[in-house]
Design a protein around this motif. Structure first.
Motif, PDB file in Angstrom:
ATOM      1  N   THR A 148       8.849  12.528  -0.204  1.00  0.00           N
ATOM      2  CA  THR A 148       8.074  11.317  -0.498  1.00  0.00           C
ATOM      3  C   THR A 148       8.663  10.154  -0.922  1.00  0.00           C
ATOM      4  O   THR A 148       9.729  10.326  -1.625  1.00  0.00           O
ATOM      5  CB  THR A 148       6.816  11.725  -1.252  1.00  0.00           C
ATOM      6  N   PRO A 149       8.187   9.003  -1.111  1.00  0.00           N
ATOM      7  CA  PRO A 149       6.981   8.544  -0.709  1.00  0.00           C
ATOM      8  C   PRO A 149       6.857   8.598   0.877  1.00  0.00           C
ATOM      9  O   PRO A 149       7.650   7.989   1.419  1.00  0.00           O
ATOM     10  CB  PRO A 149       6.776   7.210  -1.190  1.00  0.00           C
ATOM     11  N   GLU A 157      -0.185  12.448  -2.440  1.00  0.00           N
ATOM     12  CA  GLU A 157       1.096  13.056  -2.707  1.00  0.00           C
ATOM     13  C   GLU A 157       1.277  13.476  -4.339  1.00  0.00           C
ATOM     14  O   GLU A 157       0.765  12.481  -5.272  1.00  0.00           O
ATOM     15  CB  GLU A 157       2.316  11.975  -2.592  1.00  0.00           C
ATOM     16  N   ILE A 273       1.889  17.547  -0.745  1.00  0.00           N
ATOM     17  CA  ILE A 273       0.991  16.538  -0.073  1.00  0.00           C
ATOM     18  C   ILE A 273      -0.059  17.438   0.615  1.00  0.00           C
ATOM     19  O   ILE A 273       0.023  18.489   1.232  1.00  0.00           O
ATOM     20  CB  ILE A 273       1.914  15.834   0.996  1.00  0.00           C
TER      21      ILE A 273
END
Length: 313
Positions: A148-149, A157, A273
């Motif tokens: 991520t992001p 997240e 996530i």
């Protein structure tokens, strides 16, 4: 209308085929078609345009499907609330993991999780980030572990750890003589990359862009695994970058070819996530806690620069 009818609508919207949708719902095609016709008659609208192949949603059908997802999810949440109240952690849980995380992180936590939560049926799929996002948004995964992001509106997240990039260089490379290196020390026409489709590849390319010395024509040698990239580098065919956890299992000879970057170290952010409306939060919390318990002793880096895993044109 009933929850079952809405589930049939969602199945057809996903598969764009009445027969396939009926198979997935474990009913006959006439039964599914009749129930969808009933809900259309009740609402006085056509949800599907049956004249097109594959079947398409009408304009009002798109809005109905969006709301139907919310209704079905909220209905399922009732059972989730009851299970949480009872302290029950079990049932089927579908987890996606990106390929560059699977071989290092999965062995670290899986056995602990299975022993601690034996009533959870964990179904794990190794998927690239694009497929993970699609499956999360369409209810085919409960959660995933990915870099991520991602900045996806419907996906939450929760950061698990920060994993620096480490250069793997041949003895003949100029960077080999240094204890720590900078991005500018990398020879961009010698970089060995993972094949297209891996988010780690995109992170490396984004890192190189940050160094203002990227030429797309230089990226010629690509492979599907870090092991192959290491072997190519050992033959003097180039330099590659590895995630930190992948370096821990190298033999002593290969570890001598590792070069860490100066701080702030370029790194990837690895997160758990899941959809913002996810039902099985108690299992997600159990996963997060289990992973946090094993990862904190293996990887602790704070002064890092997060490199985006998304392709930047």
């Amino acid at each position: 209308m009933t929850i079952t009818q809405l589930q049939y609508v969602l199945a057809v919207a996903e598969h764009k085929n009445f027969t396939l949708a009926a198979e997935k719902c474990f009913v006959t095609q006439p039964t599914l078609s009749m129930q969808i016709q009933k809900i259309e008659e009740e609402l006085g609208v056509q949800i599907f345009d049956r004249t097109k192949k594959p079947i398409q949603l009408t304009e009002i059908g798109q809005k109905i499907v969006s709301q139907a997802k919310n209704i079905v999810n909220e209905a399922n949440r009732i059972q989730d609330i009851v299970e949480q109240q009872k302290g029950f952690i079990g049932g089927e849980f579908r987890l996606g993991i990106i390929p560059t995380v699977t071989p290092t992180l999965l062995p670290m936590f899986l056995n602990n999780f299975i022993k601690k939560y034996p009533k959870v049926k964990l179904i794990i799929e190794e998927l690239n980030t694009e497929d993970i996002i699609f499956k999360l948004n369409n209810g085919h995964l409960d959660a995933a572990i990915a870099a991520t992001p991602l900045n996806e509106e419907k996906i939450k997240e929760v950061v698990l750890y920060y994993e620096p990039f480490v250069a793997y260089v041949h003895e003949n490379n100029n960077a080999f003589s240094k204890k720590e290196i900078e991005i500018s020390d990398l020879n961009m026409d010698e970089i060995l990359l993972l094949q297209d489709g891996h988010c780690f590849r995109d992170s490396v390319m984004n890192l190189c862009k940050n160094g203002n010395n990227l030429d797309h024509n230089h990226f010629q040698l690509e492979s599907g695994s870090f092991e192959t990239l290491i072997r190519l580098a050992n033959e003097g065919l180039g330099t590659t970058l590895l995630p930190y956890l992948h370096t821990l299992e190298l033999n002593d000879k290969d570890k001598q070819k590792l070069r860490h970057f100066v701080e702030p170290k370029p790194a990837r952010e690895v997160s758990l996530i899941y959809p913002r409306n996810e039902l099985k939060i108690h299992i997600i919390d159990a996963l997060r806690t289990t992973i946090a318990g094993v990862i904190k002793g293996a990887i602790v880096f704070n002064n890092v620069q997060i490199i985006s895993p998304k392709s930047v044109k």
